[in-house]
Design a protein around this motif. Structure first.
Motif, PDB file in Angstrom:
ATOM      1  N   MET A  15       0.843  -1.196   0.000  1.00  0.00           N
ATOM      2  CA  MET A  15       0.000   0.000   0.000  1.00  0.00           C
ATOM      3  C   MET A  15       0.877   1.244   0.000  1.00  0.00           C
ATOM      4  O   MET A  15       1.646   1.462   0.926  1.00  0.00           O
ATOM      5  N   LYS A  16       0.754   2.050  -1.049  1.00  0.00           N
ATOM      6  CA  LYS A  16       1.553   3.269  -1.141  1.00  0.00           C
ATOM      7  C   LYS A  16       0.974   4.344  -0.223  1.00  0.00           C
ATOM      8  O   LYS A  16      -0.232   4.554  -0.187  1.00  0.00           O
ATOM      9  N   LYS A  17       1.852   5.026   0.518  1.00  0.00           N
ATOM     10  CA  LYS A  17       1.406   6.090   1.414  1.00  0.00           C
ATOM     11  C   LYS A  17       1.758   7.442   0.815  1.00  0.00           C
ATOM     12  O   LYS A  17       2.909   7.701   0.496  1.00  0.00           O
ATOM     13  N   VAL A  18       0.758   8.285   0.622  1.00  0.00           N
ATOM     14  CA  VAL A  18       0.972   9.606   0.042  1.00  0.00           C
ATOM     15  C   VAL A  18       0.347  10.666   0.945  1.00  0.00           C
ATOM     16  O   VAL A  18      -0.574  10.391   1.706  1.00  0.00           O
ATOM     17  N   SER A  19       0.866  11.881   0.846  1.00  0.00           N
ATOM     18  CA  SER A  19       0.346  12.986   1.653  1.00  0.00           C
ATOM     19  C   SER A  19      -0.853  13.610   0.958  1.00  0.00           C
ATOM     20  O   SER A  19      -0.905  13.705  -0.274  1.00  0.00           O
ATOM     21  N   LEU A  20      -1.816  14.025   1.738  1.00  0.00           N
ATOM     22  CA  LEU A  20      -3.029  14.656   1.214  1.00  0.00           C
ATOM     23  C   LEU A  20      -3.031  16.131   1.596  1.00  0.00           C
ATOM     24  O   LEU A  20      -2.727  16.491   2.734  1.00  0.00           O
ATOM     25  N   TYR A  21      -3.377  16.996   0.621  1.00  0.00           N
ATOM     26  CA  TYR A  21      -3.413  18.446   0.856  1.00  0.00           C
ATOM     27  C   TYR A  21      -4.774  19.006   0.436  1.00  0.00           C
ATOM     28  O   TYR A  21      -5.434  18.456  -0.462  1.00  0.00           O
ATOM     29  N   PRO A  22      -5.212  20.104   1.071  1.00  0.00           N
ATOM     30  CA  PRO A  22      -6.518  20.684   0.725  1.00  0.00           C
ATOM     31  C   PRO A  22      -6.659  21.040  -0.759  1.00  0.00           C
ATOM     32  O   PRO A  22      -7.754  20.950  -1.324  1.00  0.00           O
ATOM     33  N   ALA A  23      -5.544  21.430  -1.399  1.00  0.00           N
ATOM     34  CA  ALA A  23      -5.605  21.832  -2.813  1.00  0.00           C
ATOM     35  C   ALA A  23      -5.676  20.648  -3.772  1.00  0.00           C
ATOM     36  O   ALA A  23      -5.957  20.814  -4.966  1.00  0.00           O
ATOM     37  N   LEU A  39     -13.230   3.697   5.127  1.00  0.00           N
ATOM     38  CA  LEU A  39     -14.051   3.256   3.997  1.00  0.00           C
ATOM     39  C   LEU A  39     -13.274   2.293   3.105  1.00  0.00           C
ATOM     40  O   LEU A  39     -13.815   1.294   2.627  1.00  0.00           O
ATOM     41  N   GLU A  40     -11.997   2.596   2.876  1.00  0.00           N
ATOM     42  CA  GLU A  40     -11.153   1.715   2.055  1.00  0.00           C
ATOM     43  C   GLU A  40     -11.000   0.351   2.712  1.00  0.00           C
ATOM     44  O   GLU A  40     -11.149  -0.694   2.069  1.00  0.00           O
ATOM     45  N   GLY A  41     -10.687   0.360   4.005  1.00  0.00           N
ATOM     46  CA  GLY A  41     -10.414  -0.879   4.712  1.00  0.00           C
ATOM     47  C   GLY A  41     -11.607  -1.809   4.780  1.00  0.00           C
ATOM     48  O   GLY A  41     -11.455  -3.031   4.729  1.00  0.00           O
ATOM     49  N   ILE A  42     -12.813  -1.235   4.864  1.00  0.00           N
ATOM     50  CA  ILE A  42     -14.003  -2.070   5.039  1.00  0.00           C
ATOM     51  C   ILE A  42     -14.668  -2.413   3.708  1.00  0.00           C
ATOM     52  O   ILE A  42     -15.733  -3.038   3.663  1.00  0.00           O
ATOM     53  N   GLY A  43     -14.032  -2.013   2.592  1.00  0.00           N
ATOM     54  CA  GLY A  43     -14.497  -2.445   1.276  1.00  0.00           C
ATOM     55  C   GLY A  43     -15.573  -1.581   0.640  1.00  0.00           C
ATOM     56  O   GLY A  43     -16.334  -2.057  -0.198  1.00  0.00           O
ATOM     57  N   LEU A  44     -15.652  -0.308   1.014  1.00  0.00           N
ATOM     58  CA  LEU A  44     -16.644   0.595   0.429  1.00  0.00           C
ATOM     59  C   LEU A  44     -16.033   1.585  -0.559  1.00  0.00           C
ATOM     60  O   LEU A  44     -16.763   2.274  -1.275  1.00  0.00           O
ATOM     61  N   TYR A  47      -6.307  -7.886   2.312  1.00  0.00           N
ATOM     62  CA  TYR A  47      -5.422  -8.088   3.460  1.00  0.00           C
ATOM     63  C   TYR A  47      -3.959  -8.004   3.036  1.00  0.00           C
ATOM     64  O   TYR A  47      -3.603  -8.429   1.930  1.00  0.00           O
ATOM     65  N   GLU A  48      -3.137  -7.447   3.925  1.00  0.00           N
ATOM     66  CA  GLU A  48      -1.692  -7.572   3.765  1.00  0.00           C
ATOM     67  C   GLU A  48      -1.217  -8.881   4.383  1.00  0.00           C
ATOM     68  O   GLU A  48      -0.117  -9.347   4.132  1.00  0.00           O
ATOM     69  N   LEU A  49      -2.087  -9.478   5.190  1.00  0.00           N
ATOM     70  CA  LEU A  49      -1.793 -10.733   5.874  1.00  0.00           C
ATOM     71  C   LEU A  49      -1.430 -11.821   4.859  1.00  0.00           C
ATOM     72  O   LEU A  49      -2.168 -12.079   3.913  1.00  0.00           O
ATOM     73  N   ASP A  50      -0.288 -12.445   5.049  1.00  0.00           N
ATOM     74  CA  ASP A  50       0.164 -13.526   4.170  1.00  0.00           C
ATOM     75  C   ASP A  50      -0.008 -14.845   4.921  1.00  0.00           C
ATOM     76  O   ASP A  50       0.907 -15.325   5.581  1.00  0.00           O
ATOM     77  N   PHE A  51      -1.204 -15.416   4.836  1.00  0.00           N
ATOM     78  CA  PHE A  51      -1.518 -16.629   5.587  1.00  0.00           C
ATOM     79  C   PHE A  51      -0.902 -17.834   4.887  1.00  0.00           C
ATOM     80  O   PHE A  51      -1.067 -18.030   3.683  1.00  0.00           O
ATOM     81  N   ASP A  52      -0.193 -18.659   5.645  1.00  0.00           N
ATOM     82  CA  ASP A  52       0.535 -19.804   5.086  1.00  0.00           C
ATOM     83  C   ASP A  52      -0.386 -21.032   5.023  1.00  0.00           C
ATOM     84  O   ASP A  52      -0.451 -21.839   5.956  1.00  0.00           O
ATOM     85  N   PHE A  53      -1.085 -21.172   3.880  1.00  0.00           N
ATOM     86  CA  PHE A  53      -1.993 -22.311   3.714  1.00  0.00           C
ATOM     87  C   PHE A  53      -1.232 -23.635   3.637  1.00  0.00           C
ATOM     88  O   PHE A  53      -1.734 -24.670   4.074  1.00  0.00           O
ATOM     89  N   LEU A  89     -12.852 -17.314   3.853  1.00  0.00           N
ATOM     90  CA  LEU A  89     -13.386 -17.442   5.208  1.00  0.00           C
ATOM     91  C   LEU A  89     -12.261 -17.683   6.213  1.00  0.00           C
ATOM     92  O   LEU A  89     -12.225 -17.064   7.288  1.00  0.00           O
ATOM     93  N   ILE A  90     -11.321 -18.545   5.868  1.00  0.00           N
ATOM     94  CA  ILE A  90     -10.209 -18.866   6.773  1.00  0.00           C
ATOM     95  C   ILE A  90      -9.352 -17.625   7.043  1.00  0.00           C
ATOM     96  O   ILE A  90      -8.973 -17.352   8.182  1.00  0.00           O
ATOM     97  N   ILE A  91      -9.073 -16.836   5.992  1.00  0.00           N
ATOM     98  CA  ILE A  91      -8.280 -15.608   6.162  1.00  0.00           C
ATOM     99  C   ILE A  91      -9.030 -14.612   7.037  1.00  0.00           C
ATOM    100  O   ILE A  91      -8.443 -13.968   7.923  1.00  0.00           O
ATOM    101  N   ASN A  92     -10.349 -14.471   6.814  1.00  0.00           N
ATOM    102  CA  ASN A  92     -11.156 -13.570   7.643  1.00  0.00           C
ATOM    103  C   ASN A  92     -11.096 -13.969   9.109  1.00  0.00           C
ATOM    104  O   ASN A  92     -10.916 -13.135  10.003  1.00  0.00           O
ATOM    105  N   LEU A  93     -11.249 -15.273   9.372  1.00  0.00           N
ATOM    106  CA  LEU A  93     -11.221 -15.757  10.754  1.00  0.00           C
ATOM    107  C   LEU A  93      -9.816 -15.627  11.360  1.00  0.00           C
ATOM    108  O   LEU A  93      -9.672 -15.280  12.535  1.00  0.00           O
ATOM    109  N   ALA A  94      -8.800 -15.895  10.547  1.00  0.00           N
ATOM    110  CA  ALA A  94      -7.415 -15.775  11.029  1.00  0.00           C
ATOM    111  C   ALA A  94      -7.104 -14.349  11.437  1.00  0.00           C
ATOM    112  O   ALA A  94      -6.441 -14.096  12.452  1.00  0.00           O
ATOM    113  N   PHE A  95      -7.595 -13.384  10.657  1.00  0.00           N
ATOM    114  CA  PHE A  95      -7.385 -11.971  10.979  1.00  0.00           C
ATOM    115  C   PHE A  95      -8.143 -11.584  12.250  1.00  0.00           C
ATOM    116  O   PHE A  95      -7.582 -11.019  13.179  1.00  0.00           O
TER     117      PHE A  95
END
Length: 426
Positions: free
Chosen positions: A1-9, A83-88, A186-192, A216-222
């Motif tokens: 996930m790239k992190k960028v600065s946000l400005y009013p303009a 909103l991004e994290g919860i899928g909206l 997810y950034e989670l790297d679950f080892d199946f 489902l397994i990844i959701n529960l693991a998180f």
């Protein structure tokens, strides 16, 4: 996930892929809001109205968004992340003389999907409590009407309509707007592979690990912080006679294990680490700057686990963390400073009464950043040391008296810094 600065303009445009219905609005207000908060829901609705039923908005500045909603830029950043994290929401970024963003809105899940979701329903229950959860469930529950004494007389399609020849016409195959939903990322790297290798081959049918089962397994693991080996144990207890995983049993067994280890409580959702807008400017390579970076880039759980030399913290200490984050609502980096300060000055022990006394003072003082917490801790410790020198532990955190903004420190300090940093690289 790239992190960028946000400005009013900075400019933004909205693409509406939600086709929001009245029932979607109810779901957002009644089910999503207790999880993500009112500002995030308000932002979603505001962006949706800006498309004016044309599915795409004109280009506007974030200053317009701040003024129209009556919120700060920091509030806006946090709401967007929720909103991004919860899928909206999906966010796209283009760097230029004036930076540009495109916000794609997606539909919330239906009430049925929400109450059967492995994460959403558990978090909602934990956030609002049993009484309110049951009230919400009853609100969205379809009323039952018995049709036992009725006979179906619905007319079939071909009894009502027939085909006939019409003049030739060109049928368009262009893209038509449709209702779109996002899966949680997810950034989670679950080892199946590790999980499967921990299951007995003669008991487990590996073909049942399809896409939806893995999701489902990844959701529960998180949600329940389950590692692959523990997940294999839970799966073993959730297999049916054909060696397939029973989804309901899997959810139930994962929840029971978590509640057993957490005083019958259920998990909630927290920001993983310090919010971006409360972080110090990057690039500070001084001793203090590098220590702050450690505090800001780890969740309190990760930080405390490093102090335990990689071993999972005790349930007692986890409850202390939960109280600091959930009840007192201290920011993650502030909690990390508090953990480090308390362990260093209190013989490597987290004493609940001691840590809560300091936490209460920091909350009243409005401490929000790692830097503020470090300054206040040092100031208060010196004050106590001056009054009662014999009662105070003379061992201090490595970051006390580190206000020199250069990277040159004496050999002993460098060793202490190296030891501190190395704890979080294992």
């Amino acid at each position: 996930m790239k992190k960028v600065s946000l400005y009013p303009a900075d400019l933004y445009q909205v693409i509406d892929k939600s086709l929001l219905s009245s029932s979607d609005k109810l779901v957002l207000n009644m089910l999503y809001m207790p999880i993500i908060g009112n500002i995030a829901v308000m932002l979603y609705f505001f962006l949706q109205t800006e498309t004016k039923n044309t599915f795409i908005s004109c280009e506007l500045t974030h200053k317009h968004l701040m003024t129209s909603m009556g919120v700060t830029l920091d509030n806006l950043k946090e709401a967007r992340l929720k909103l991004e994290g919860i899928g909206l929401l999906k966010t796209y970024y283009h760097e230029g003389e004036v930076n540009s963003y495109v916000y794609e809105l997606y539909s919330p899940v239906s009430a049925t999907e929400f109450f059967s979701h492995p994460i959403f329903n558990v978090v909602l229950y934990n956030n609002v409590g049993k009484t309110e959860y049951n009230r919400l469930f009853e609100y969205f529950k379809v009323p039952h009407l018995s049709l036992r004494d009725y006979e179906e007389i619905t007319a079939p399609f071909d009894a009502v309509y027939k085909s006939r020849n019409y003049s030739p016409l060109e049928i368009s195959s262009g893209e038509v707007i449709s209702k779109n939903k996002l899966l949680l990322k997810y950034e989670l790297d679950f080892d199946f592979d590790l999980m499967v290798s921990s299951l007995p081959k003669e008991m487990f049918n590996q073909k049942c690990l399809n896409r939806s089962m893995k999701e489902l397994i990844i959701n529960l693991a998180f949600l329940y912080e389950i590692d692959p080996v523990t997940m294999a144990d839970i799966i073993r207890a959730s297999l049916n006679e054909k060696g397939n995983i029973d989804k309901d049993d899997l959810r139930k067994n994962a929840r029971k294990l978590y509640q057993f280890n957490n005083d019958n409580r259920l998990p909630s959702l927290l920001f993983k680490s310090q919010p971006e807008y409360l972080k110090d400017a990057s690039g500070d390579n001084s001793k203090r700057g590098r220590i702050i970076a450690v505090f800001e880039s780890h969740s309190p759980y990760e930080f405390l686990k490093a102090k335990y030399k990689g071993v999972k913290p005790t349930e007692r200490d986890m409850k202390i963390l939960e109280n600091l984050l959930m009840d007192l609502k201290l920011n993650p980096a502030v909690v990390n400073v508090l953990i480090d300060y308390t362990l260093k000055t209190n013989n490597n022990k987290l004493v609940k009464a001691y840590i809560e006394t300091i936490a209460g003072q920091w909350k009243r003082c409005g401490v929000e950043t790692a830097s503020e917490a470090m300054d206040l801790a040092e100031k208060e410790h010196k004050k106590i040391l001056k009054k009662e020198p014999k009662k105070v532990n003379k061992v201090m955190p490595s970051w006390f008296n580190e206000k020199i903004e250069t990277s040159s420190t004496d050999e002993e300090s460098n060793e202490e810094l190296k030891k501190f940093i190395e704890e979080f690289r294992k």
